[in-house]
Design an enzyme around this catalytic site. Structure first.
Site, mmCIF file in Angstrom:
data_model
loop_
_atom_site.group_PDB
_atom_site.id
_atom_site.type_symbol
_atom_site.label_atom_id
_atom_site.label_comp_id
_atom_site.label_asym_id
_atom_site.label_seq_id
_atom_site.Cartn_x
_atom_site.Cartn_y
_atom_site.Cartn_z
ATOM 1 N N GLU A 109 0.807 -1.227 0.000
ATOM 2 C CA GLU A 109 0.000 0.000 0.000
ATOM 3 C C GLU A 109 0.839 1.276 0.000
ATOM 4 O O GLU A 109 0.393 2.307 -0.514
ATOM 5 C CB GLU A 109 -0.942 -0.007 1.209
ATOM 6 C CG GLU A 109 -2.000 -1.107 1.146
ATOM 7 C CD GLU A 109 -3.018 -1.006 2.265
ATOM 8 O OE1 GLU A 109 -2.855 -0.122 3.147
ATOM 9 O OE2 GLU A 109 -3.982 -1.784 2.261
ATOM 10 N N GLU B 51 -13.815 -10.918 13.087
ATOM 11 C CA GLU B 51 -12.533 -10.431 12.577
ATOM 12 C C GLU B 51 -11.631 -9.959 13.721
ATOM 13 O O GLU B 51 -11.986 -9.068 14.486
ATOM 14 C CB GLU B 51 -12.770 -9.259 11.619
ATOM 15 C CG GLU B 51 -11.488 -8.674 11.050
ATOM 16 C CD GLU B 51 -11.757 -7.436 10.207
ATOM 17 O OE1 GLU B 51 -10.844 -7.010 9.473
ATOM 18 O OE2 GLU B 51 -12.880 -6.907 10.259
ATOM 19 N N GLU C 124 -7.689 -0.569 -5.524
ATOM 20 C CA GLU C 124 -7.300 0.341 -4.452
ATOM 21 C C GLU C 124 -6.784 1.664 -5.010
ATOM 22 O O GLU C 124 -5.924 1.689 -5.889
ATOM 23 C CB GLU C 124 -6.208 -0.299 -3.574
ATOM 24 C CG GLU C 124 -6.689 -1.476 -2.749
ATOM 25 C CD GLU C 124 -5.582 -2.080 -1.909
ATOM 26 O OE1 GLU C 124 -5.877 -2.557 -0.785
ATOM 27 O OE2 GLU C 124 -4.413 -2.109 -2.367
#
Length: 218
Positions: free
Chosen positions: A134, A157, A178
């Site tokens: 990222e 989660e 993304e």
């Protein structure tokens, strides 16, 4: 005047009375068994399955003995990275922050780098992978910071948070879907954003505030 001798029958009566005056020991009760720490699943079915998570409908017996039905979002878990550059200031370090659009929130959010773990992936390996993908950054030093559940009422989660230090810049490789803007922001500036209500992402709020508190105690 000479004392009268006590007869054997009177001695026996006194001895019997003394014995009867002693406290009677009551048998100890066995402690009640402690309730189970987890629910017993007596039935489960998948009611939805997508590429990132699935939803199960579980029939359970809870630790208190009550039966119930729970819909649970099953997820591989996530890695969250608090990537810190403290080379210029130990008291007010710079932190890697991302800004991206979140459809569920219907707005752009400022967040820490994070991502979903692959099935069976080690959380640290996932954190290292996500940070580099990222932002392009790699880190020399990694340390677990905290693990928590974001919304345990229905979401399974687990959020695995790592502190990354000794940052080394590189080339980001985000996924096709993304669109991430990232930058280094001073911790003091992020704290101002939090106070103004400009940080709405839960993992970023909890992790930055925890880190700020840990720094304050040093």
């Amino acid at each position: 005047m000479p004392k009268q001798a006590t007869s054997p029958s009177k001695k026996a009566a006194k001895s019997k009375a003394a014995k009867s005056a002693r406290p009677v020991k009551t048998p100890r009760k066995k402690p009640a068994p402690e309730p189970a720490e987890t629910a017993k699943v007596i039935g489960s079915e998948v009611v939805y399955e997508g590429p990132i998570f699935r939803v199960t409908r579980d029939k359970i017996i809870e630790p208190n003995g009550m039966e119930g039905v729970k819909d649970v979002i099953r997820h591989n878990g996530s890695a969250v990275i608090l990537a810190v550059d403290n080379s210029r200031s130990k008291e007010d370090p710079w932190i890697v922050m991302e800004r991206q659009y979140r459809h569920a929130a219907r707005q752009f959010l400022w967040e820490l780098p994070a991502g979903t773990l692959d099935p069976g992936e080690d959380p640290l390996a996932g954190a290292q992978r996500e940070l580099e993908e990222e932002t392009g950054y790699r880190a020399k030093k990694w340390k677990p910071l905290v693990k928590y559940f974001a919304s345990p009422g229905f979401l399974a989660e687990a959020m695995n948070v790592f502190l990354a230090e000794g940052l080394m810049p590189g080339h980001a490789r985000p996924e096709e879907d993304e669109d991430i803007e990232f930058r280094l922001v001073k911790l003091s500036e992020i704290m101002k954003m939090i106070r103004k209500g400009a940080i709405l992402d839960g993992k970023t709020l909890s992790c930055v505030l925890l880190y700020h508190e840990l720094l304050r105690r040093k």
